[in-house]
Scaffold this active site. Structure first.
Site, short mmCIF file in Angstrom:
data_model
loop_
_atom_site.label_atom_id
_atom_site.label_comp_id
_atom_site.label_asym_id
_atom_site.label_seq_id
_atom_site.Cartn_x
_atom_site.Cartn_y
_atom_site.Cartn_z
CB SER A 148 -8.24 3.29 2.94
OG SER A 148 -7.41 2.66 3.89
CB SER A 206 -8.52 0.29 5.77
OG SER A 206 -9.17 1.50 5.54
CE LYS A 255 -4.03 1.65 2.73
NZ LYS A 255 -4.91 1.31 3.87
#
Ligand code: GLN
Length: 487
Positions: A142, A166, A67
């Site tokens: 996310s 997330s 990420k």
């Protein structure tokens, strides 16, 4: 060519079939480029093969994605925000360092909701991430690009962060496994802080064993992160097949009782709940004891507002360094440092971030702290105490990870409904208490995957993975991915 392969399958190709990690890497990167325009999983795709020479771990030579809110020295790290769009860190996050030292091969940095706030995968500065099972739908966030890169079968695993849900929510909507272990089990050094009391590092994979493999590699105490726990010295892969007979689970009536939603006319929701109860029955046949319990609805409804209050307050404080002075592009032609900061922040953040920083600043104002911030902390404590009390009797809590399939981009569902407040937001319980929590696919509704969530006692990461491994056996949805675009 190597799409959809798990860590174990790639391991076998490398160890026994004479396939080189570089060959796999090249093919994976080619596929990453091929699907980039359509799905937008990546901020950066790494084109150069780089692998620590001869290591002997389960992930040696295995490609993965990270990420874009994890610091990587000399590699652009944007947190999907305009304010960091040119930021190249000078140091490595501990997780990245550990993966590198284990011989893992980074193929890309994935798109997130800006600064990891939000749950749609639509707010990153490089555009929206689409759901590989249906590109008219969101993947959720996310950790949107991490979920979509695994759901597309591009990489067998991706690293994510989880502050409210997330990792586990996009895992549910993308048909992959998402695991966040106990708070502090994995070092957060080099993870851009969102809400420090809630932030966790974890992984997205296509099966439970791979989640155990990755966690075994990235966990452990880190002197650079004072919140990291003393290493438990356990190997999670070793205990995956332990007997689960007699393990006790509960589900919360106020979250998933079908009666609550019978007037909703929501067929997808009803099917999700039907399949949830069918799965519970199958698990009972396997030897699990599963019981319904009740929790005060007022308390459950308070999860989301408390989460927002705490996380926005912490985020406002944590991100106070994004001023255009230490970080972010420094605007030209301004008369004062105040104007400079104002301009950098106005241009650097999207609407959602501004809204959250305003909320956070309001909550942190001296006169509001008692009523807003501290009350939210009290709610958090009440919930965690309640769950810990239940964990005296039960080994885990099992619930649908979401009440529906991935929403359409045009979705405008009522955010204050019971359904939304409770059923779509209970995953934050795992962050409130720092509990290990995993989501794995359990059913397909209208050809879209939906996940089931299992949350366990603090420091029983091994038990959660062990139980999840059995759940995976009964769902029949191991190693699924979207085969879109495959001939
Ligand atoms: N969706 C939640 C939010 O909007 C959780 C985000 C996260 O876990 N990083 O903040």
């Amino acid at each position: 060519m190597y799409r959809g392969k798990s860590i174990t399958e790639l391991r076998d190709l490398i160890d026994n079939q004479g396939v080189s990690p570089e060959e796999i890497f090249k093919s994976v990167v080619e596929d990453c480029h091929k699907y980039q325009d359509e799905y937008n999983s990546f901020v950066t795709i790494i084109d150069k093969f780089k692998m620590k020479a001869r290591k002997d771990t389960l992930i040696t030579g295995i490609p993965y994605a990270l990420k874009d809110n994890f610091s990587t020295a000399n590699i652009l790290t944007t947190s999907s925000s305009n304010i960091l769009k040119d930021y190249i860190p000078v140091y490595d996050a501990t997780v990245y360092k550990k993966l590198k030292n284990a011989g893992g091969v980074l193929v890309g940095k994935t798109v997130l909701d800006e600064l990891a706030m939000g749950g749609t995968g639509t707010t990153g500065h490089t555009g929206v991430v689409k759901n590989p099972w249906d590109k008219t739908r969101m993947i959720g966030g996310s950790s949107a690009g991490s979920a979509s890169s695994v759901a597309l079968g591009l990489v067998p695993f991706a690293i994510g962060s989880d502050t409210g849900d997330s990792i586990r929510k996009p895992a549910s909507l993308g048909g992959v496994v998402g695991f966040k272990p106990t708070y502090g089990r994995i070092s957060r050094y080099g993870l851009f802080a969102f809400a420090s009391s809630l932030d966790h590092v974890g992984c997205l994979t296509r099966n439970v064993k791979d989640a155990a493999i990755v966690t075994d590699i990235i966990k452990g105490q880190d002197e650079a992160d004072m919140t990291s726990l003393k290493d438990d010295l356990k190997n999670y892969v070793d205990t995956l097949e332990n007997d689960i007979k007699g393990r006790k689970l509960f589900y919360i009536k106020e979250v998933c009782d079908k009666e609550l939603y019978k007037d909703s006319n929501d067929e997808v929701l009803m099917k999700v709940l039907d399949d949830f109860y069918k799965t519970l029955d199958k698990l009972r046949e396997e030897g699990f004891i599963i019981e319904e319990i009740s929790i005060d609805k007022n308390l459950l409804e308070a999860i989301y507002p408390s989460y927002m209050s705490i996380s926005c307050a912490e985020a406002t404080s944590n991100n106070a360094n994004l001023t255009g002075i230490q970080f972010g592009p420094r605007p030209e032609g301004v008369a004062s440092y105040q104007e400079l900061m104002m301009k950098a922040r106005t241009e650097g953040f999207s609407e959602l971030i501004k809204r959250r920083f305003i909320l956070g600043s309001f909550i942190l104002q001296k006169e509001n702290q008692e009523k807003l911030f501290l009350n939210a902390c009290r709610v958090r404590r009440l919930i965690v105490d309640k769950i810990n009390d239940l964990f005296k009797t039960y080994d885990g809590m099992i619930l649908p990870a979401s009440g529906g399939i991935a929403p359409k981009f045009s979705d405008d569902s009522e955010k204050l409904s019971d359904r939304y407040l409770i059923l779509e937001n209970h995953l934050a319980i795992g962050n409130f208490g720092g509990f290990p929590s995993i989501t794995l696919p359990f059913t397909m509704v209208n050809d879209m995957p939906v996940g089931i969530n299992l949350t366990g006692r603090v420091c029983e990461d091994d038990v959660v993975l062990n139980m999840a491994n059995y759940i995976e056996k009964v769902t029949g949805l191991k190693d699924i991915y979207s085969k879109v675009g495959e001939e």
